[in-house]
Design an enzyme around this catalytic site. Structure first.
Site, PDB file in Angstrom:
ATOM      1  N   SER A   9       0.848  -1.190   0.000  1.00  0.00           N
ATOM      2  CA  SER A   9       0.000   0.000   0.000  1.00  0.00           C
ATOM      3  C   SER A   9       0.883   1.239   0.000  1.00  0.00           C
ATOM      4  O   SER A   9       2.032   1.206   0.450  1.00  0.00           O
ATOM      5  CB  SER A   9      -0.916   0.017   1.228  1.00  0.00           C
ATOM      6  OG  SER A   9      -1.607   1.255   1.331  1.00  0.00           O
ATOM      7  N   HIS A  10       0.324   2.333  -0.495  1.00  0.00           N
ATOM      8  CA  HIS A  10       1.036   3.594  -0.427  1.00  0.00           C
ATOM      9  C   HIS A  10       1.174   4.075   1.014  1.00  0.00           C
ATOM     10  O   HIS A  10       2.044   4.897   1.311  1.00  0.00           O
ATOM     11  CB  HIS A  10       0.297   4.659  -1.249  1.00  0.00           C
ATOM     12  CG  HIS A  10       0.465   4.494  -2.725  1.00  0.00           C
ATOM     13  ND1 HIS A  10      -0.042   3.417  -3.413  1.00  0.00           N
ATOM     14  CD2 HIS A  10       1.104   5.271  -3.637  1.00  0.00           C
ATOM     15  CE1 HIS A  10       0.267   3.545  -4.703  1.00  0.00           C
ATOM     16  NE2 HIS A  10       0.960   4.649  -4.856  1.00  0.00           N
ATOM     17  N   SER A  11       0.318   3.574   1.885  1.00  0.00           N
ATOM     18  CA  SER A  11       0.334   3.990   3.288  1.00  0.00           C
ATOM     19  C   SER A  11       0.833   2.848   4.180  1.00  0.00           C
ATOM     20  O   SER A  11       0.266   1.756   4.170  1.00  0.00           O
ATOM     21  CB  SER A  11      -1.083   4.378   3.732  1.00  0.00           C
ATOM     22  OG  SER A  11      -1.161   4.458   5.140  1.00  0.00           O
TER      23      SER A  11
END
Length: 235
Positions: A9-11
């Protein structure tokens, strides 16, 4: 040993949260979060994903779940960097991140092979999902769980546990049925798919109509009856 999972995930927080959720359904499966950049910021990182794939690999293969487009590109870049033997043991399916991770974790916990775990992740996207053969780095898959339908059995059971067929009971049921040599439907959906079972929204007092075919058909019916009768051990 089981198929491992990587959550990209980007986060970092999303990756860790999805890992924690899936781990509730599959305590024995290696699930590695790969969120954020090298510095822990928002984005994706080749080195972070590569390290996660290596960490999740036990020899049975790794399924990589991704959130947004550039996460897929990063995962595909990792695939290209691997040698042929290592690449053959990694899949990057077109599957929803959360539902796909949960479905894949349940399948892996039940001892499913790499192609089956990948197929379950893809199927979590719903009826319009692409076939497993379209997944990056994968071979054609999705064969029926039970090729031989030499026995057929049916049964009906009423849910007695207070919250019905929510995530944990659905995972227990999917794991138990997935371990049997039978194709089992519960109220018309695949009984070995935790996400499909959860779509039934079956609460306390609901009836589960079960149909199974294959060598373990009778065992499948007995398994559902036992779990329902025990209230999925929730009391």
């Amino acid at each position: 040993m089981s198929v491992g999972l990587v959550v990209v995930s980007h986060s970092p927080k999303i990756a860790e949260g999805v890992r924690d959720l899936a781990a509730q359904m599959a305590a024995d499966v290696r699930i590695v979060p790969a969120g954020g950049t090298d510095e822990g910021g928002i984005g994706t990182s080749f080195s972070v994903v590569m390290a996660a794939v290596e960490s999740a690999q036990s020899g049975d293969g790794v399924v990589v779940l991704t959130d947004l487009g550039s996460a897929v590109m990063t995962a595909d870049s990792v695939l290209e960097f691997l040698d042929d033997d290592a690449r053959a043991l990694v899949r990057v399916p077109d599957a929803p991140l959360v539902e796909g991770a949960v479905a894949a974790a349940v399948a892996a916990q039940g001892g499913a092979d790499l192609d089956r775990v990948t197929a379950d992740a893809v199927a979590a996207g719903g009826p319009g999902s692409p076939s497993t053969g379209a997944a990056s780095g994968g071979a054609d898959a999705g064969a029926d769980r039970a090729g031989a339908a030499d026995e057929t059995a049916t049964g009906s059971f009423t849910l007695v546990n207070a919250v019905g067929l929510h995530a944990r009971p659905a995972a227990m049921l999917a794991q138990a049925l997935g371990a049997l040599d039978a194709q089992t439907e519960v109220n018309g959906v695949d009984g070995a798919s935790v996400t499909m079972l959860m779509t039934l929204a079956a609460g306390q007092g609901s009836t589960l109509t079960v149909r199974s075919s294959g060598p373990d058909a009778e065992r499948a019916i007995q398994t559902v009856g036992d779990l329902v009768g025990r209230g999925f051990d929730e009391d």
